[in-house]
Scaffold this motif. Sequence first.
Motif, PDB file in Angstrom:
ATOM      1  N   SER A 116       0.806  -1.212   0.000  1.00 27.84           N
ATOM      2  CA  SER A 116       0.000   0.000   0.000  1.00 27.84           C
ATOM      3  C   SER A 116       0.840   1.264   0.000  1.00 27.84           C
ATOM      4  N   GLY A 117       2.125   1.107   0.283  1.00 29.23           N
ATOM      5  CA  GLY A 117       2.977   2.269   0.439  1.00 29.23           C
ATOM      6  C   GLY A 117       2.920   2.874   1.824  1.00 29.23           C
ATOM      7  N   GLY A 118       2.119   2.287   2.694  1.00 29.52           N
ATOM      8  CA  GLY A 118       1.947   2.852   4.019  1.00 29.52           C
ATOM      9  C   GLY A 118       3.038   2.505   5.010  1.00 29.52           C
ATOM     10  N   SER A 119       3.873   1.555   4.659  1.00 32.34           N
ATOM     11  CA  SER A 119       4.951   1.133   5.556  1.00 32.34           C
ATOM     12  C   SER A 119       6.256   1.038   4.789  1.00 32.34           C
ATOM     13  N   THR A 120       7.298   1.614   5.348  1.00 33.69           N
ATOM     14  CA  THR A 120       8.618   1.541   4.730  1.00 33.69           C
ATOM     15  C   THR A 120       9.642   1.084   5.767  1.00 33.69           C
ATOM     16  N   ASN A 121      10.694   0.453   5.270  1.00 31.00           N
ATOM     17  CA  ASN A 121      11.800  -0.001   6.113  1.00 31.00           C
ATOM     18  C   ASN A 121      13.106   0.419   5.452  1.00 31.00           C
ATOM     19  N   TYR A 122      14.086   0.766   6.275  1.00 30.53           N
ATOM     20  CA  TYR A 122      15.383   1.174   5.747  1.00 30.53           C
ATOM     21  C   TYR A 122      16.515   0.539   6.554  1.00 30.53           C
ATOM     22  N   ALA A 123      17.608   0.273   5.886  1.00 32.92           N
ATOM     23  CA  ALA A 123      18.829  -0.098   6.584  1.00 32.92           C
ATOM     24  C   ALA A 123      19.345   1.122   7.335  1.00 32.92           C
ATOM     25  N   ASP A 124      19.963   0.877   8.467  1.00 32.61           N
ATOM     26  CA  ASP A 124      20.471   1.997   9.268  1.00 32.61           C
ATOM     27  C   ASP A 124      21.454   2.857   8.469  1.00 32.61           C
ATOM     28  N   GLY A 153      17.577   8.454   6.431  1.00 38.51           N
ATOM     29  CA  GLY A 153      17.768   9.895   6.347  1.00 38.51           C
ATOM     30  C   GLY A 153      18.388  10.355   5.042  1.00 38.51           C
ATOM     31  N   ARG A 154      18.889   9.412   4.248  1.00 42.43           N
ATOM     32  CA  ARG A 154      19.518   9.782   2.968  1.00 42.43           C
ATOM     33  C   ARG A 154      18.749   9.198   1.773  1.00 42.43           C
ATOM     34  N   PHE A 155      18.204   8.008   1.929  1.00 42.37           N
ATOM     35  CA  PHE A 155      17.484   7.327   0.851  1.00 42.37           C
ATOM     36  C   PHE A 155      15.995   7.323   1.150  1.00 42.37           C
ATOM     37  N   THR A 156      15.203   7.383   0.087  1.00 48.73           N
ATOM     38  CA  THR A 156      13.751   7.304   0.204  1.00 48.73           C
ATOM     39  C   THR A 156      13.198   6.355  -0.846  1.00 48.73           C
ATOM     40  N   ILE A 157      12.427   5.372  -0.387  1.00 53.49           N
ATOM     41  CA  ILE A 157      11.768   4.448  -1.306  1.00 53.49           C
ATOM     42  C   ILE A 157      10.329   4.900  -1.503  1.00 53.49           C
ATOM     43  N   SER A 158       9.852   4.778  -2.729  1.00 52.65           N
ATOM     44  CA  SER A 158       8.469   5.138  -3.026  1.00 52.65           C
ATOM     45  C   SER A 158       7.975   4.259  -4.168  1.00 52.65           C
ATOM     46  N   ARG A 159       6.674   4.283  -4.391  1.00 54.48           N
ATOM     47  CA  ARG A 159       6.121   3.474  -5.473  1.00 54.48           C
ATOM     48  C   ARG A 159       4.990   4.215  -6.151  1.00 54.48           C
ATOM     49  N   ASP A 160       4.821   3.927  -7.431  1.00 48.57           N
ATOM     50  CA  ASP A 160       3.711   4.468  -8.212  1.00 48.57           C
ATOM     51  C   ASP A 160       2.981   3.265  -8.789  1.00 48.57           C
ATOM     52  N   ASN A 161       1.898   2.882  -8.150  1.00 48.68           N
ATOM     53  CA  ASN A 161       1.187   1.680  -8.569  1.00 48.68           C
ATOM     54  C   ASN A 161       0.542   1.834  -9.944  1.00 48.68           C
ATOM     55  N   ALA A 162       0.271   3.058 -10.343  1.00 47.10           N
ATOM     56  CA  ALA A 162      -0.302   3.283 -11.677  1.00 47.10           C
ATOM     57  C   ALA A 162       0.725   3.017 -12.773  1.00 47.10           C
ATOM     58  N   THR A 208       5.873   0.829 -10.902  1.00 50.20           N
ATOM     59  CA  THR A 208       7.269   1.213 -10.725  1.00 50.20           C
ATOM     60  C   THR A 208       7.557   1.552  -9.268  1.00 50.20           C
ATOM     61  N   VAL A 209       8.729   1.122  -8.824  1.00 46.12           N
ATOM     62  CA  VAL A 209       9.229   1.496  -7.508  1.00 46.12           C
ATOM     63  C   VAL A 209      10.502   2.303  -7.703  1.00 46.12           C
ATOM     64  N   TYR A 210      10.704   3.264  -6.817  1.00 46.31           N
ATOM     65  CA  TYR A 210      11.833   4.176  -6.933  1.00 46.31           C
ATOM     66  C   TYR A 210      12.705   4.125  -5.681  1.00 46.31           C
ATOM     67  N   LEU A 211      13.954   4.513  -5.850  1.00 47.30           N
ATOM     68  CA  LEU A 211      14.842   4.712  -4.721  1.00 47.30           C
ATOM     69  C   LEU A 211      15.568   6.025  -4.956  1.00 47.30           C
ATOM     70  N   GLN A 212      15.171   7.049  -4.214  1.00 42.96           N
ATOM     71  CA  GLN A 212      15.851   8.334  -4.278  1.00 42.96           C
ATOM     72  C   GLN A 212      17.023   8.300  -3.317  1.00 42.96           C
ATOM     73  N   MET A 213      18.216   8.534  -3.846  1.00 41.71           N
ATOM     74  CA  MET A 213      19.427   8.438  -3.037  1.00 41.71           C
ATOM     75  C   MET A 213      20.104   9.807  -3.009  1.00 41.71           C
ATOM     76  N   ASN A 214      20.183  10.379  -1.827  1.00 42.53           N
ATOM     77  CA  ASN A 214      20.817  11.686  -1.639  1.00 42.53           C
ATOM     78  C   ASN A 214      22.053  11.545  -0.753  1.00 42.53           C
ATOM     79  N   SER A 215      22.880  12.572  -0.754  1.00 38.13           N
ATOM     80  CA  SER A 215      24.098  12.595   0.078  1.00 38.13           C
ATOM     81  C   SER A 215      24.886  11.299  -0.090  1.00 38.13           C
ATOM     82  N   LEU A 216      25.091  10.906  -1.308  1.00 36.56           N
ATOM     83  CA  LEU A 216      25.755   9.629  -1.571  1.00 36.56           C
ATOM     84  C   LEU A 216      27.190   9.624  -1.081  1.00 36.56           C
TER      85      LEU A 216
END
Length: 125
Positions: A54-62, A66-75, A78-86
């Motif tokens: 549903s996109g309502g729950s996310t989990n991240y490695a420690d 704070g740097r990466f964000t996972i999201s999805r577009d069910n339409a 596709t699932v995305y991984l935004q990676m910042n401060s690499l």
Amino acid sequence: QVQLVESGGGLVQAGGSLRLSCAASGRTFSIYTMGWFRQAPGKEREFVAAISWSGGSTNYADSVKGRFTISRDNAKNTVYLQMNSLKPEDTAVYYCTQGKGPYSQYVGRDGMAYWGKGTLVTVSS
């Protein structure tokens, strides 16, 4: 059959950003948990992030909180991984993965059934 195709990898300087995408086909995308793992040279594959159907729950490695964000577009299936401060230690092949059972949350690697071929992310110092 299920296909997961990653894209968006490349070479980036430390401190930069990338967005990975994973296009899924073969099953009803919107009812399955999706996730990202990565494998650095000489190391085992490790969990990065996951998102429930549903996109309502996310989990991240420690290491990426704070740097990466996972999201999805069910339409768009596709699932995305935004990676910042690499960081250079984020250098790895990144794999998209899809859960085994429908309407479930991430419960660990054993709960994932399908894998993409990966996309390489290289972070230079």
